[in-house]
Design a protein around this motif. Sequence first.
Motif, short mmCIF file in Angstrom:
data_model
loop_
_atom_site.label_atom_id
_atom_site.label_comp_id
_atom_site.label_asym_id
_atom_site.label_seq_id
_atom_site.Cartn_x
_atom_site.Cartn_y
_atom_site.Cartn_z
N LYS A 23 -5.55 23.24 3.69
CA LYS A 23 -6.90 22.71 3.50
C LYS A 23 -6.84 21.46 2.62
O LYS A 23 -5.77 20.92 2.37
CB LYS A 23 -7.81 23.78 2.89
N TRP A 24 -8.00 21.04 2.14
CA TRP A 24 -8.09 19.80 1.38
C TRP A 24 -7.19 19.79 0.16
O TRP A 24 -6.77 18.72 -0.30
CB TRP A 24 -9.54 19.55 0.96
N ALA A 27 -3.98 18.05 0.80
CA ALA A 27 -4.15 16.59 0.81
C ALA A 27 -4.25 16.06 -0.62
O ALA A 27 -3.68 15.00 -0.95
CB ALA A 27 -5.40 16.21 1.60
N ARG A 237 -12.64 10.79 11.81
CA ARG A 237 -12.60 10.76 10.35
C ARG A 237 -11.29 10.21 9.80
O ARG A 237 -11.32 9.39 8.87
CB ARG A 237 -12.85 12.18 9.79
N PRO A 238 -10.11 10.58 10.37
CA PRO A 238 -8.88 9.98 9.84
C PRO A 238 -8.86 8.46 9.98
O PRO A 238 -8.43 7.75 9.06
CB PRO A 238 -7.78 10.63 10.68
N PHE A 282 -5.53 11.40 2.47
CA PHE A 282 -6.41 12.29 3.23
C PHE A 282 -6.46 11.86 4.70
O PHE A 282 -6.54 12.71 5.59
CB PHE A 282 -7.80 12.29 2.61
N PHE A 285 -3.35 13.11 6.39
CA PHE A 285 -3.43 14.57 6.50
C PHE A 285 -4.32 14.99 7.67
O PHE A 285 -3.92 15.78 8.53
CB PHE A 285 -3.96 15.15 5.18
N TYR A 286 -5.53 14.44 7.73
CA TYR A 286 -6.47 14.86 8.77
C TYR A 286 -6.07 14.33 10.15
O TYR A 286 -6.42 14.95 11.17
CB TYR A 286 -7.88 14.41 8.41
N VAL A 289 -3.77 17.04 11.49
CA VAL A 289 -4.54 18.23 11.88
C VAL A 289 -5.24 18.00 13.22
O VAL A 289 -5.23 18.87 14.10
CB VAL A 289 -5.57 18.59 10.78
N ALA A 290 -5.81 16.80 13.41
CA ALA A 290 -6.49 16.50 14.67
C ALA A 290 -5.52 16.51 15.84
O ALA A 290 -5.86 16.98 16.93
CB ALA A 290 -7.18 15.14 14.56
#
Length: 314
Positions: A23-24, A27, A237-238, A282, A285-286, A289-290
């Motif tokens: 999770k966050w 990051a 978002r990334p 961040f 990181f995201y 995940v995507a």
Amino acid sequence: MRVPEAEFTSYYGRPILKAPVWKWDIAAYLFTGGLAAGSSLLAAGGQLTGRPALRKAGRVTALAAVSASAVFLIKDLGRPARFHHMLRVAKPTSPMSVGTWILTAYGPVAGLAAISEAAPWLPERGLPGVARRLLPPLGHAAGLAAAVTAPALATYTGVLLADTAVPSWHEAYPELPIIFAGSALASGAGVGLIAAPTGQAGPARRMAVAGAALELTGAHRVETRLGLLSEPYRTGRPGRMLRLGRTLTAAGVAGALIGRRSRVLSALSGAALLAASVATRFGVFYAGVASARDPKYTVVPQRERANRRDATTD
């Protein structure tokens, strides 16, 4: 008549890979680890060039950042004892094991370097007086030891992400350590620009330029070199976070160079560099995940590689 080319699908549209459960806080762990490394390098620069404000700011920030990093890591592990279990073995082939030992080596020397800054506050007599005399040379050695360990601390998290099966992380294995190294230097430079008088901030400005060059070069490559796997770094978002990070990095470097005589502009530039490092970490990181959640990022590159192998054998 021929059968149409099959399109990629997954079982009931479910992801092929299990997305990272991180999770966050992981990051944030990526950011604080890089900040600690960059701050130790800043402190060593201040120590070796006779700039006490840079040295003190770097040492104190390094201790605070590595402490926060340990909190985020232990929070993700769920049980603090799990970190202790990682120290029972040393596996050079495991980025997680290597990273655990890097943190273990870095933390005590960064802590000793920061504690040595309190020596002038101690009484001159008795045991406190002995500590007052011993701490500065011990802090000097510890600060240099922390700076030697800092490059490994700054980059091992990039290797750790690239060592997973997450498509957009794994394919970016040459660039992630470069991005994280640049981000660490830029964040350390931000600390110096905020905390030090303009007359002592020369090393911080040079660190800002070097860090920005590495970070922007690596970010450009992951957004252009990976084909389909670059898409998560550019969209959603990334993509917004990474664009924000680039903008803040450019603004921070420009302000650092222009505001050589302005304490206010230097501090604003330092804040921009710190915010840029957060956005970059961040964003990376995201993006990973995507890429794990959408099956096309697993299937399409696999088929492209298979087609290239078939073309080579033919």
